[in-house]
Design a protein around this motif. Structure first.
Motif, PDB file in Angstrom:
ATOM      1  N   TYR A  72      16.173  41.863  18.590  1.00 59.40           N
ATOM      2  CA  TYR A  72      17.135  42.197  17.550  1.00 59.40           C
ATOM      3  C   TYR A  72      16.575  41.794  16.188  1.00 59.40           C
ATOM      4  CZ  TYR A  72      20.504  42.639  21.371  1.00 59.40           C
ATOM      5  OH  TYR A  72      21.166  43.013  22.518  1.00 59.40           O
ATOM      6  N   ILE A  73      16.954  42.563  15.156  1.00 55.95           N
ATOM      7  CA  ILE A  73      16.531  42.296  13.776  1.00 55.95           C
ATOM      8  C   ILE A  73      17.743  41.809  12.997  1.00 55.95           C
ATOM      9  CG2 ILE A  73      15.667  43.374  11.652  1.00 55.95           C
ATOM     10  CD1 ILE A  73      14.277  45.443  13.561  1.00 55.95           C
ATOM     11  N   ILE A  74      17.566  40.764  12.208  1.00 53.30           N
ATOM     12  CA  ILE A  74      18.680  40.209  11.425  1.00 53.30           C
ATOM     13  C   ILE A  74      19.034  41.134  10.271  1.00 53.30           C
ATOM     14  CG2 ILE A  74      19.450  38.300   9.959  1.00 53.30           C
ATOM     15  CD1 ILE A  74      17.607  36.462  11.555  1.00 53.30           C
ATOM     16  N   VAL A  75      20.318  41.420  10.149  1.00 50.72           N
ATOM     17  CA  VAL A  75      20.840  42.170   9.003  1.00 50.72           C
ATOM     18  C   VAL A  75      21.406  41.177   7.988  1.00 50.72           C
ATOM     19  CG1 VAL A  75      22.545  43.875   8.224  1.00 50.72           C
ATOM     20  CG2 VAL A  75      21.343  44.203  10.402  1.00 50.72           C
ATOM     21  N   ASP A  76      22.203  40.242   8.469  1.00 52.03           N
ATOM     22  CA  ASP A  76      22.775  39.205   7.604  1.00 52.03           C
ATOM     23  C   ASP A  76      22.886  37.915   8.408  1.00 52.03           C
ATOM     24  OD1 ASP A  76      24.033  37.789   5.626  1.00 52.03           O
ATOM     25  OD2 ASP A  76      25.987  38.734   5.889  1.00 52.03           O
ATOM     26  N   GLY A  77      22.249  36.837   7.916  1.00 57.76           N
ATOM     27  CA  GLY A  77      22.357  35.554   8.610  1.00 57.76           C
ATOM     28  C   GLY A  77      21.043  34.819   8.796  1.00 57.76           C
ATOM     29  N   PHE A  78      20.085  35.020   7.894  1.00 60.35           N
ATOM     30  CA  PHE A  78      18.789  34.340   8.011  1.00 60.35           C
ATOM     31  C   PHE A  78      18.921  32.819   7.955  1.00 60.35           C
ATOM     32  CE2 PHE A  78      17.352  38.596   6.975  1.00 60.35           C
ATOM     33  CZ  PHE A  78      16.170  38.718   7.696  1.00 60.35           C
ATOM     34  N   HIS A  79      19.786  32.311   7.074  1.00 51.84           N
ATOM     35  CA  HIS A  79      19.967  30.860   6.973  1.00 51.84           C
ATOM     36  C   HIS A  79      20.628  30.294   8.231  1.00 51.84           C
ATOM     37  CE1 HIS A  79      19.803  31.466   2.394  1.00 51.84           C
ATOM     38  NE2 HIS A  79      18.702  30.847   2.762  1.00 51.84           N
ATOM     39  N   ARG A  80      21.621  31.016   8.753  1.00 51.07           N
ATOM     40  CA  ARG A  80      22.292  30.566   9.978  1.00 51.07           C
ATOM     41  C   ARG A  80      21.307  30.549  11.140  1.00 51.07           C
ATOM     42  NH1 ARG A  80      26.816  34.915   9.459  1.00 51.07           N
ATOM     43  NH2 ARG A  80      25.552  35.462   7.634  1.00 51.07           N
ATOM     44  N   TYR A  81      20.468  31.570  11.221  1.00 51.06           N
ATOM     45  CA  TYR A  81      19.459  31.626  12.280  1.00 51.06           C
ATOM     46  C   TYR A  81      18.509  30.424  12.170  1.00 51.06           C
ATOM     47  CZ  TYR A  81      15.267  32.859  14.825  1.00 51.06           C
ATOM     48  OH  TYR A  81      14.186  32.808  15.671  1.00 51.06           O
ATOM     49  N   ALA A  82      18.054  30.117  10.950  1.00 51.62           N
ATOM     50  CA  ALA A  82      17.131  28.991  10.751  1.00 51.62           C
ATOM     51  C   ALA A  82      17.785  27.676  11.182  1.00 51.62           C
ATOM     52  CB  ALA A  82      16.718  28.915   9.279  1.00 51.62           C
ATOM     53  N   ALA A  83      19.084  27.514  10.869  1.00 51.09           N
ATOM     54  CA  ALA A  83      19.800  26.293  11.249  1.00 51.09           C
ATOM     55  C   ALA A  83      19.952  26.204  12.767  1.00 51.09           C
ATOM     56  CB  ALA A  83      21.169  26.265  10.579  1.00 51.09           C
ATOM     57  N   TYR A  84      20.339  27.306  13.401  1.00 52.74           N
ATOM     58  CA  TYR A  84      20.482  27.325  14.863  1.00 52.74           C
ATOM     59  C   TYR A  84      19.146  26.988  15.531  1.00 52.74           C
ATOM     60  CZ  TYR A  84      24.972  29.822  14.387  1.00 52.74           C
ATOM     61  OH  TYR A  84      26.259  30.172  14.090  1.00 52.74           O
ATOM     62  N   SER A  85      18.059  27.553  15.010  1.00 50.09           N
ATOM     63  CA  SER A  85      16.729  27.340  15.594  1.00 50.09           C
ATOM     64  C   SER A  85      16.326  25.873  15.504  1.00 50.09           C
ATOM     65  CB  SER A  85      15.683  28.210  14.884  1.00 50.09           C
ATOM     66  OG  SER A  85      15.963  29.572  15.058  1.00 50.09           O
ATOM     67  N   LYS A  86      16.635  25.256  14.364  1.00 53.60           N
ATOM     68  CA  LYS A  86      16.276  23.851  14.171  1.00 53.60           C
ATOM     69  C   LYS A  86      17.064  22.964  15.131  1.00 53.60           C
ATOM     70  CE  LYS A  86      13.627  21.177  11.700  1.00 53.60           C
ATOM     71  NZ  LYS A  86      12.167  21.369  11.698  1.00 53.60           N
ATOM     72  N   ILE A  87      18.351  23.253  15.281  1.00 56.73           N
ATOM     73  CA  ILE A  87      19.177  22.443  16.182  1.00 56.73           C
ATOM     74  C   ILE A  87      18.755  22.661  17.634  1.00 56.73           C
ATOM     75  CG2 ILE A  87      21.517  22.083  17.068  1.00 56.73           C
ATOM     76  CD1 ILE A  87      22.541  22.757  14.258  1.00 56.73           C
ATOM     77  N   LYS A  88      18.447  23.892  17.993  1.00 55.53           N
ATOM     78  CA  LYS A  88      17.970  24.189  19.351  1.00 55.53           C
ATOM     79  C   LYS A  88      16.697  23.409  19.651  1.00 55.53           C
ATOM     80  CE  LYS A  88      16.064  27.874  22.235  1.00 55.53           C
ATOM     81  NZ  LYS A  88      15.470  29.226  22.234  1.00 55.53           N
ATOM     82  N   GLU A  89      15.813  23.364  18.644  1.00 52.96           N
ATOM     83  CA  GLU A  89      14.546  22.626  18.801  1.00 52.96           C
ATOM     84  C   GLU A  89      14.810  21.133  18.966  1.00 52.96           C
ATOM     85  OE1 GLU A  89      10.666  21.574  16.039  1.00 52.96           O
ATOM     86  OE2 GLU A  89      11.803  23.391  15.596  1.00 52.96           O
ATOM     87  N   ARG A  90      15.698  20.591  18.124  1.00 52.00           N
ATOM     88  CA  ARG A  90      15.991  19.150  18.174  1.00 52.00           C
ATOM     89  C   ARG A  90      16.647  18.734  19.481  1.00 52.00           C
ATOM     90  NH1 ARG A  90      18.621  17.998  12.174  1.00 52.00           N
ATOM     91  NH2 ARG A  90      16.697  18.288  10.960  1.00 52.00           N
TER      92      ARG A  90
END
Length: 280
Positions: A72-90
């Motif tokens: 999937y390609i992001i249309v709106d939500g790049f910042h939310r995706y970055a935050a989710y990715s960081k929390i998933k990693e942590r």
């Protein structure tokens, strides 16, 4: 649009065709400020989600990647995706391994693509980013079989008549310069494939004696009073510098436009006169 639960890893965040915070729209200083603001915004989202595990954000909007149906390609939500990715990693996959998204099943309407981040309380777009979206809307309007009049364009886009007048002249210039052609090296907008505003102006300045038309008023108004004072102090200090000319060039580079194009309450001539008078 429909809601779907998908793996976070199914999102291809490297494809930024819908990223309206395009660095090509802005001068150096604005890029630096936006980069810092974006990082702070992501940290703020992470803190909210970490402090309150029940916190919910608006779903990320995506579209299926036509080249890979599993992505999937992001249309709106790049910042939310970055935050989710960081929390998933942590959390080593303990949180946000999957998320609920809104999927555009019939393509992203052009009107939506050119108004992303202008209608909610996410990190605000810069003036340059807003100008680029309006410019693309303007160019798209001009593509109609029957070109709208200046007054009709003003009403549709909600911009000043002087701005529309300036853009109509600019559009004629970039048509003559061949910027609409596929072979042109001027950056095209990833959604509309039409010439971008700042790259077009920069290219015109390189090869012609082009300057902003005298009747141009591309602004939503003068700087706020407090910012006027800050701008004045910056210019006053710059004028007193050992190499004032070089520092002045840096300020112009940072702002992305000459001082006399910044909307101050006094003309640059009067401003310089006032600064000189205070030196003696």
């Amino acid at each position: 649009m429909e809601s779907r639960k998908i793996a976070l890893s199914a999102i291809n965040a490297e494809d930024k065709r819908y990223q309206v915070r395009d660095p090509r729209t802005a001068p150096y200083g604005e890029k630096e400020n936006q980069d810092r603001a974006s990082k702070d915004h992501i940290k703020g989202i992470i803190k909210t989600l970490s402090d309150n595990k029940r916190a919910r954000l608006a779903p990320i909007e995506v579209i299926e990647d036509l080249n890979n149906k599993e992505q999937y390609i992001i249309v709106d939500g790049f910042h939310r995706y970055a935050a989710y990715s960081k929390i998933k990693e942590r959390t080593k996959g303990g949180r946000y391994k999957q998320i609920t998204v809104k999927v555009y099943t019939e393509g992203v309407p052009l009107e939506r693509a050119l108004t992303i981040n202008t209608e909610h309380n996410a990190l605000q777009l810069t003036n340059s980013q807003r100008d680029e979206l309006k410019w693309q809307q303007f160019l798209n309007l001009m593509q109609r079989d029957k070109e709208p009049s200046k007054k009709e364009t003003v009403k549709i886009l909600g911009l000043a008549e002087s701005t529309i007048g300036t853009w109509r002249k600019l559009r004629r210039q970039i048509i003559e310069a061949g910027f609409f052609k596929n072979g042109s090296n001027v950056s095209k907008h990833p959604i509309t494939n039409l010439p971008m505003l700042k790259p077009s102006r920069d290219e015109l300045k390189k090869h012609t004696d082009w300057t902003m038309p005298e009747d141009s008023e591309e602004t939503e108004g003068a700087l706020a009073e407090e910012d006027q004072e800050t701008a004045y102090e910056i210019l006053k200090k710059a004028n007193k510098a050992i190499e004032s000319g070089k520092l002045g060039m840096f300020i112009t580079h940072f702002w992305g436009k000459p001082v006399d194009e910044v909307d101050l309450t006094m003309s640059s001539e009067d401003l310089n006169k006032k600064i000189i008078e205070e030196r003696f």
